[in-house]
Design an enzyme around this catalytic site. Structure first.
Site, short mmCIF file in Angstrom:
data_model
loop_
_atom_site.label_atom_id
_atom_site.label_comp_id
_atom_site.label_asym_id
_atom_site.label_seq_id
_atom_site.Cartn_x
_atom_site.Cartn_y
_atom_site.Cartn_z
N ASP A 1 -2.34 -21.13 -2.63
CA ASP A 1 -1.98 -20.09 -4.05
C ASP A 1 -0.62 -18.73 -2.78
O ASP A 1 -1.28 -18.50 -2.24
CB ASP A 1 -3.16 -19.34 -3.75
CG ASP A 1 -3.18 -17.66 -4.71
OD1 ASP A 1 -2.05 -17.33 -4.79
OD2 ASP A 1 -4.07 -17.37 -5.19
N TRP B 1 -9.59 -13.15 -2.28
CA TRP B 1 -8.50 -14.12 -3.79
C TRP B 1 -9.22 -15.76 -3.46
O TRP B 1 -9.26 -16.64 -4.20
CB TRP B 1 -6.99 -14.22 -3.15
CG TRP B 1 -6.62 -12.91 -3.25
CD1 TRP B 1 -6.43 -11.80 -2.55
CD2 TRP B 1 -6.77 -12.41 -5.10
NE1 TRP B 1 -6.12 -10.98 -3.69
CE2 TRP B 1 -6.47 -11.36 -5.32
CE3 TRP B 1 -7.15 -13.04 -5.93
CZ2 TRP B 1 -6.33 -10.05 -6.51
CZ3 TRP B 1 -7.32 -12.62 -7.24
CH2 TRP B 1 -6.57 -10.87 -7.81
N LYS C 1 5.16 -10.37 -7.16
CA LYS C 1 5.24 -9.78 -5.55
C LYS C 1 6.65 -10.42 -5.10
O LYS C 1 7.49 -9.75 -5.12
CB LYS C 1 3.99 -10.69 -4.53
CG LYS C 1 2.16 -11.03 -5.25
CD LYS C 1 1.91 -9.80 -5.00
CE LYS C 1 0.18 -10.19 -5.40
NZ LYS C 1 -0.39 -9.08 -5.27
#
Lengths: 364, 364
Positions: free
Chosen positions: B176, B106, B200
């Protein structure tokens, strides 16, 4: 679960009402979808179950709109506002100009955003005719031949204007169809790009559609954010980033509902009947007024004013008590606005007209 | 409505499971919310009813994370991927460089996108230690002092890595936190920007959060698309364009659920218990293996491999039959992955460990 009043009709301009049958189906399977023991919003967008939902929704939309094979169907985020930037960033292809047809607030908003990326050539498209707001015919629009594309918004929700014709041009025509899509038949092959936020005739807010002719996929600027890239979305089946899966699923249910109603041709007939009922009553009444020329009245958004604007609040509160919700007009024009998207049944418009007659009788 | 199996546990990495109580509440009021006779997703985002939902969700998130007053809380679209572009376009302020700490997929994806807008200075942050994947301590990261900011991703979902420390720097730290937010206590005041996709620990896919220190709102590039502008979102209460209202409402229900669980401190305790149960069993077993150093194991995503990878398919199909869903590892690393976000109860991890023991007994 609480009991539902059968007499509530929701005239919201967006997020708009959804078909009751769609909401009831979503409700019945919200916690256990497809016998998985989980909600559809709790599974991977790359699971075979969700990929099937996504593909079916695309196919159903293709069927409903007769989308030719040389068009990609993309599921987007950020609504029409994101497309105001995405359109120039995807389509300029090194050109510096684009033609923007201006018939109201949404077209002007697209122009403001486009100015960051190009020199919009603005065509003023509204005019006063017979004391009402009208649209200049497309054959009279001056289109700059150096433009990368011609952009317009065929349904301006705030003033309640609809544009029914298209210019003759070799340039790609780009249309913000947020309030037009699925309300009436359109010929997709006449367009380069059609985009729409979902929250009118597609599904809940938070998802959108872009229908892009595939020869337009290679014109993007290098600074285009990936999430706005038509090409990347096309290559990744609109799953470059995690898509709004529940909104996608609900949109698919709306497409299936619309097919069950007979498709776009059938719903257009109902929409014309609904709009005629309301406009005819308004035109016949000295108590109510609509300011748009009959050639350019929106099928979806019907603004109207009272002869006595001091009664606006009373009208709205009594309408609300009668189950006629969200009739307040946009602050830019005031008065009332009845948004009568696909999910609004004819009975809703009949109930509104009955209420308006009664209110007129009491206050005229 | 169909009956729900009480024995399904959903280990999806995202869109992840939501608290059952939240889904049941949403189900009960899906068609008639707040006695309006319509769904919450059918009303204007500017209605007083929805504005109240939005404001309450923001306040609850502020309470849960102890967000200082000099931070704006924004509700975003396009997930973390949109932020990969939004961060440089909002924060560069005329600088040409930014430091990106790379501990996995990511972080690398953020770098790829940032290259469109600046020269990312990449800090390799992973290393092999004791035969396992580890993270270099933040005190050893080389931070370019000309950088506009330092970006990192404290939880890498694919490898199951977690970064627990922060560099000492005057530069704004941008994180992030898609898989970190609300899972453990964090000190927001140490960050310039925290962003996260919702799918999430916040809510359904299609909405995200950005928490932005207010001195960083005036650094944006002129070509920033409006929908990605922190300043514009802050000025318009995250309603510059029509927001994903249903996802916002559901996120608010999750925040209320989390408060009822005792907040972040309480859920962190449960999360540590869940993770310890699973990692301890894996470490004690010769049949399963996790490749991450114990200092850097993710609390939320637990990848593991079988000693006999040829049994992967059998493991997954038998787990699925036992109601243990979505355990397949990311294709980049293979094997299995148990994502144990806030909504996963301890019982789910206990059920997984029981199944793993049984499978080991049969196949070791």
């Amino acid at each position: 679960m609480e009991s539902i009043s059968p007499n509530v009709f929701n005239f919201s301009a967006g997020p708009a009402g959804l078909p009751r049958a769609v909401l009831e189906k979503a409700q019945s399977e919200l916690v256990d979808w497809n016998n998985l023991g989980t909600s559809v919003m709790e599974i991977s967008h790359r699971s075979k179950e969700f990929v099937q939902v996504a593909a079916q929704a695309e196919q159903d939309l293709r069927d409903l709109l007769n989308i030719p094979d040389n068009y990609k169907v993309l599921f987007t985020q950020g609504g029409a506002r994101a497309q105001f930037a995405a359109v120039p960033m995807n389509l300029l292809g090194g050109k510096t100009k684009a033609t923007y047809v201006d018939a109201g607030y949404w077209a002007q908003s697209a122009v403001s955003e486009a100015k960051k990326y190009c020199q919009p050539q603005v065509v003023e498209a509204t005019i006063e005719r017979d004391g009402k707001l009208a649209v200049i015919p497309a054959s009279e629009w001056t289109i700059d031949s150096d433009s990368a594309y011609v952009h317009f918004c065929p349904n301006e929700t705030i003033d309640g204007i609809e544009i029914n014709d298209l210019p003759e041009t070799e340039l790609p025509i780009v249309a913000d169809m947020s309030s037009t899509i699925l309300s009436r038949e359109i010929d997709v092959s006449k367009f380069g790009v059609i985009y729409a936020g979902a929250q009118k005739n597609i599904g809940p807010a938070g998802i959108g559609i872009a229908i892009v002719r595939d020869d337009l996929l290679d014109l993007a600027s290098e600074i285009l954010p990936s999430v706005l890239s038509y090409k990347l979305l096309a290559e990744r089946d609109s799953m470059y980033n995690t898509p709004p899966t529940f909104a996608w699923y609900l949109s698919g249910l709306v497409f299936q509902w619309l097919k069950a109603q007979g498709g776009v041709q059938a719903i257009e007939k109902v929409n014309r009947e609904k709009a005629a009922l309301l406009y005819d009553y308004i035109d016949a009444s000295p108590f109510y007024r609509n300011n748009v020329h009959s050639d350019n009245r929106s099928l979806m958004n019907v603004p109207f004013q009272l002869a006595k604007p001091e009664l606006d609040s009373l009208f709205l509160s009594q309408a609300d008590e009668a189950g006629l919700r969200a009739l307040k007009g946009h602050k830019a024009v005031g008065g009332m606005r009845a948004s009568i998207y696909n999910a609004m049944p004819l009975e809703g418009v009949q109930a509104l007209v009955s209420f308006m007659k009664q209110f007129e009788a009491q206050h005229a």
